[in-house]
Scaffold this active site. Structure first.
Site, PDB file in Angstrom:
ATOM      1  N   GLU A 164      11.242   0.621  -7.294  1.00 50.33           N
ATOM      2  CA  GLU A 164      10.472  -0.613  -7.514  1.00 50.33           C
ATOM      3  C   GLU A 164      10.931  -1.751  -6.605  1.00 50.33           C
ATOM      4  OE1 GLU A 164      10.624  -1.271 -11.753  1.00 50.33           O
ATOM      5  OE2 GLU A 164       9.799   0.707 -12.193  1.00 50.33           O
ATOM      6  N   ASN A 205      10.530   5.166  -5.093  1.00 56.58           N
ATOM      7  CA  ASN A 205       9.678   5.328  -6.281  1.00 56.58           C
ATOM      8  C   ASN A 205       9.140   3.964  -6.694  1.00 56.58           C
ATOM      9  OD1 ASN A 205       8.808   7.057  -8.509  1.00 56.58           O
ATOM     10  ND2 ASN A 205      10.265   5.922  -9.796  1.00 56.58           N
ATOM     11  N   HIS A 241       1.964   4.924 -14.309  1.00 57.88           N
ATOM     12  CA  HIS A 241       1.828   4.406 -15.673  1.00 57.88           C
ATOM     13  C   HIS A 241       0.410   3.840 -15.790  1.00 57.88           C
ATOM     14  CE1 HIS A 241       5.979   5.114 -16.691  1.00 57.88           C
ATOM     15  NE2 HIS A 241       6.351   4.532 -15.564  1.00 57.88           N
ATOM     16  N   GLU A 269       6.167   9.603 -13.127  1.00 59.49           N
ATOM     17  CA  GLU A 269       6.336   9.032 -14.478  1.00 59.49           C
ATOM     18  C   GLU A 269       5.007   8.872 -15.200  1.00 59.49           C
ATOM     19  OE1 GLU A 269       8.591   5.380 -14.366  1.00 59.49           O
ATOM     20  OE2 GLU A 269       9.958   6.114 -12.825  1.00 59.49           O
ATOM     21  N   ASP A 271       2.105   8.351 -17.579  1.00 59.22           N
ATOM     22  CA  ASP A 271       1.614   8.268 -18.950  1.00 59.22           C
ATOM     23  C   ASP A 271       0.311   7.493 -18.870  1.00 59.22           C
ATOM     24  OD1 ASP A 271       2.742   5.676 -18.648  1.00 59.22           O
ATOM     25  OD2 ASP A 271       4.458   6.172 -19.919  1.00 59.22           O
TER      26      ASP A 271
HETATM   27  O1  G3I Z   1      19.953   2.188 -26.285  1.00 64.92           O
HETATM   28  C1  G3I Z   1      19.644   0.903 -26.832  1.00 64.92           C
HETATM   29  C2  G3I Z   1      19.903   0.881 -28.308  1.00 64.92           C
HETATM   30  O2  G3I Z   1      21.280   1.064 -28.544  1.00 64.92           O
HETATM   31  C3  G3I Z   1      19.426  -0.458 -28.866  1.00 64.92           C
HETATM   32  O3  G3I Z   1      19.533  -0.439 -30.252  1.00 64.92           O
HETATM   33  C4  G3I Z   1      17.968  -0.682 -28.503  1.00 64.92           C
HETATM   34  C5  G3I Z   1      17.471  -2.059 -28.957  1.00 64.92           C
HETATM   35  O4  G3I Z   1      16.394  -2.495 -28.195  1.00 64.92           O
HETATM   36  O5  G3I Z   1      17.824  -0.621 -27.110  1.00 64.92           O
HETATM   37  C6  G3I Z   1      18.184   0.635 -26.581  1.00 64.92           C
HETATM   38  O6  G3I Z   1      17.977   0.608 -25.205  1.00 64.92           O
HETATM   39  C7  G3I Z   1      16.657   0.622 -24.768  1.00 64.92           C
HETATM   40  C8  G3I Z   1      16.507   1.834 -23.854  1.00 64.92           C
HETATM   41  O7  G3I Z   1      15.226   1.847 -23.282  1.00 64.92           O
HETATM   42  C9  G3I Z   1      16.704   3.156 -24.597  1.00 64.92           C
HETATM   43  O8  G3I Z   1      15.737   3.319 -25.568  1.00 64.92           O
HETATM   44  C10 G3I Z   1      16.366  -0.630 -24.022  1.00 64.92           C
HETATM   45  O9  G3I Z   1      16.346  -1.729 -24.916  1.00 64.92           O
HETATM   46  C11 G3I Z   1      15.030  -0.539 -23.333  1.00 64.92           C
HETATM   47  O10 G3I Z   1      14.847  -1.676 -22.491  1.00 64.92           O
HETATM   48  C12 G3I Z   1      14.985   0.720 -22.481  1.00 64.92           C
HETATM   49  O11 G3I Z   1      13.697   0.817 -21.950  1.00 64.92           O
HETATM   50  C13 G3I Z   1      13.579   1.709 -20.856  1.00 64.92           C
HETATM   51  C14 G3I Z   1      13.001   0.957 -19.673  1.00 64.92           C
HETATM   52  O12 G3I Z   1      12.779   1.860 -18.611  1.00 64.92           O
HETATM   53  C15 G3I Z   1      13.933  -0.148 -19.214  1.00 64.92           C
HETATM   54  O13 G3I Z   1      13.477  -0.748 -18.080  1.00 64.92           O
HETATM   55  C16 G3I Z   1      12.640   2.804 -21.271  1.00 64.92           C
HETATM   56  O14 G3I Z   1      13.248   3.619 -22.275  1.00 64.92           O
HETATM   57  C17 G3I Z   1      12.300   3.672 -20.063  1.00 64.92           C
HETATM   58  O15 G3I Z   1      11.244   4.533 -20.409  1.00 64.92           O
HETATM   59  C18 G3I Z   1      11.816   2.792 -18.920  1.00 64.92           C
HETATM   60  O16 G3I Z   1      11.574   3.630 -17.826  1.00 64.92           O
HETATM   61  C19 G3I Z   1      11.069   2.985 -16.650  1.00 64.92           C
HETATM   62  C20 G3I Z   1      11.593   3.762 -15.461  1.00 64.92           C
HETATM   63  O17 G3I Z   1      12.985   3.827 -15.519  1.00 64.92           O
HETATM   64  C21 G3I Z   1      11.132   3.128 -14.167  1.00 64.92           C
HETATM   65  N1  G3I Z   1       9.706   2.992 -14.141  1.00 64.92           N
HETATM   66  C22 G3I Z   1       9.105   2.325 -15.285  1.00 64.92           C
HETATM   67  C23 G3I Z   1       9.541   3.004 -16.576  1.00 64.92           C
HETATM   68  C24 G3I Z   1       8.860   2.376 -17.765  1.00 64.92           C
HETATM   69  O18 G3I Z   1       9.242   1.056 -17.938  1.00 64.92           O
END
Ligand code: G3I
Length: 549
Positions: A164, A205, A241, A269, A271
């Site tokens: 990104e 990516n 996405h 990725e 969806d």
């Molecule tokens: O692990 C913590 C947990 O301990 C806590 O209780 C909870 C509270 O919010 O957060 C948890 O972490 C989260 C993590 O995902 C795991 O679930 C984060 O807040 C959350 O911000 C994080 O989001 C991820 C996101 O990237 C962050 O930018 C998504 O799962 C993940 O699917 C997403 O993936 C990105 C790719 O890496 C890049 N392209 C876009 C894609 C979608 O946004």
């Protein structure tokens, strides 16, 4: 069999939907099981079909693990290989989640795509506050340790080196990386990654680069420039996405122009979200998006595969990010396959070339059993065939006329003629075009219909009531054109109908059948007509409502 019971069966199976006025709209049923898992078809064409995996459900949910292992031949860590997971403090590395993903892939014969080494997001604050020199050094160390850890593991095939790096208008993202290090951080990251893992495919990516637009054109120009400078950019990832409300991008055309630069391309990725709640229409649109993305990858020879960003709506990032949106994946939150699963499956299976040396026929399918028989349709189910390679589908015949094709050992026949005997058999086929012996035949007879054409519904209401009497009304609505109709109302036997209009009545003792009058038998597609009657009964209070069939 009396018309009442025949038609009631049709109601239960949903083909002649005779509904009360306030119908409950159910979510679409999960599509039938596919004949082979996605990965089998993808492998047959030399592509991967992947999923992002989250470590928590991978550790705790059997259904999650089983589907991940069975359906996919490529895995991306959804979060476990990101900087905040692997190096949350300077030079303190934690590979527990990353190793968990790697071990799962090793166990299940899957390849892993590393995601991601350098990103502005999910990178700890300590990195962001470094000086330029420290930051470059931290980046090199991080890449060296993370990519280096898996360099000798053949399961790890590729890395998102930078993620990104563009703004939507195509300028370079004004991230802390760019602010501190300038544009050169991108080329440096690729060079550090090449040094750490010389065999991995190194990718750039991004999102919103699926179609031809300002952002994807900037990416195209950057990739061309970097490669001209011998920066080791091997691959371009299109996140994808997508959302059904925003239209489908011209992804094939766009991927092809990148492929023409000599780079590998991949969908990294995907969806496809929708505004909630789900409906079968939205599911169907979503399925076409998935299908078209897979077909685009199949059509571009340098496209190595498609990774779905998770597979179950139970664990999707979408609802947390887009308020009111969701249902973006190919399994629902209960791990049932959705129409989009079938779309991905069928797109992969359709291009499955099969084994040209395979001359062995599939085994003979079992005798089909008919169920859910209505005036216009029936469901057939049979014991599946086996094959030395795999069965890719079945055809259902009435004599020499093909009635249906299916990828599963079940078929739903539609458009049949009412009150007609159908003697049918099934033939299995494999990807190489070998066909089985015909199954034994089975014969079923469709039910009496409401007329030519089917799909009518009847809704009843009590218009008015008084002590011992009431006025009822039935509205017949037809999805397809009909030239006659008929419906039966069954009241308690104490009800007597003595007068009716816009219909012809027969019956007694509470059960009455109404057919059209001479002038209102014809109903066009989507049209309706109404008839009414006066009933008497020996009770008091609210008059009884009939069972309609
Ligand atoms: O692990 C913590 C947990 O301990 C806590 O209780 C909870 C509270 O919010 O957060 C948890 O972490 C989260 C993590 O995902 C795991 O679930 C984060 O807040 C959350 O911000 C994080 O989001 C991820 C996101 O990237 C962050 O930018 C998504 O799962 C993940 O699917 C997403 O993936 C990105 C790719 O890496 C890049 N392209 C876009 C894609 C979608 O946004």
């Amino acid at each position: 069999m009396p018309a009442l019971s025949r038609l009631r069966r049709a109601v239960l199976t949903g083909a002649l939907a005779v509904l009360p006025a306030a119908a409950v709209v159910a979510l679409p049923a999960a599509p039938a099981q596919a004949s082979s898992p996605l990965r089998v078809h993808a492998e047959a064409q030399g592509k991967f079909i992947g999923t992002a995996l989250a470590t928590s459900p991978l550790a705790n949910e059997t259904a999650y693990r089983n589907i991940a292992a069975t359906e996919f031949n490529q895995i991306t860590a959804e979060n476990a290989m990101k900087w905040d997971a692997t190096e949350s403090s300077p030079n303190q590395f934690n590979f527990s989640g990353a190793d968990q993903i790697m071990a799962f892939a090793e166990q299940n014969g899957q390849q892993v795509h590393g995601h991601t080494l350098v990103w502005h997001n999910q990178t700890p604050n300590w990195v962001q506050s470094l000086s330029a020199t420290e930051m470059r050094s931290a980046m090199q160390n991080h890449i060296s340790r993370v990519a280096g850890r898996y360099a000798s593991n053949p399961v790890l095939k590729s890395w998102d080196v930078v993620n990104e790096v563009f703004e939507e208008n195509g300028s370079l993202r004004n991230s802390f990386w760019y602010q501190r290090l300038g544009e050169s951080y991108i080329a440096d990251a690729f060079r550090y990654a090449k040094a750490a893992d010389p065999d991995a495919k190194l990718c750039i990516n991004d999102y919103n680069v699926e179609g031809v637009n300002a952002k994807s054109t900037a990416m195209y120009n950057l990739v061309r420039t970097l490669r001209a400078q011998n920066v080791p950019v091997d691959c371009v990832g299109f996140q994808s996405h997508l959302a059904i409300q925003y239209g489908f991008p011209n992804i094939q055309e766009n991927m092809q122009r990148f492929a023409d630069l000599g780079v590998e391309v991949r969908v990294t990725e995907i969806d496809v979200r929708m505004q909630m709640p789900r409906s079968s229409a939205k599911d169907a649109t979503q399925a076409t998006y998935y299908s078209n993305v897979v077909k685009a990858c199949l059509a571009v020879s340098r496209c190595s595969g498609v990774t779905i960003w998770g597979f179950t709506d139970k664990h999707s990032w979408v609802p947390d990010t887009f308020s009111g949106e969701g249902a973006a994946l190919i399994y629902d939150e209960n791990y049932a396959k959705k129409a989009s699963y079938t779309a991905v499956h069928d797109a992969l299976a359709a291009g499955d070339p099969g084994d040209p040396d395979d001359t062995e026929d599939p085994s003979r399918p079992g005798t089909p059993a008919a169920s859910a028989i209505t005036s216009s349709g029936a469901t057939l189910t049979w014991t599946a065939s086996t094959d030395n390679v795999r069965v890719t589908g079945y055809d259902v015949y009435r004599g020499t006329t093909k009635l249906a094709s299916t990828t599963t050992n079940s078929a739903t026949l539609t458009g049949l003629t009412p009150e007609t005997a159908y003697t049918v058999h099934v033939v299995a086929r494999d990807a190489a075009g070998n066909t089985s012996a015909a199954s034994e035949t089975t014969t079923f007879t469709t039910l009496e219909g409401p007329g030519t054409g089917t799909g009518c519904t009847a809704a009843y209401r009590t218009v008015n009531s008084w002590q011992g009497g009431f006025q009822g009304e039935v509205k017949i609505t037809c999805a397809e054109p009909v030239t006659s109709w008929r419906t039966t109302l069954t009241f308690p036997s104490t009800v007597t109908i003595s007068q009716n209009w816009s219909s012809v009545r027969s019956g007694s003792g509470g059960a009455y059948t109404f057919t059209n009058a001479a002038w209102n038998g014809t109903i066009g597609a989507g049209g309706s007509t109404t008839f009414g009657f006066i009933g008497s009964w020996n009770g008091s209070g609210t008059p009884p409502t009939p069972v309609i069939s």
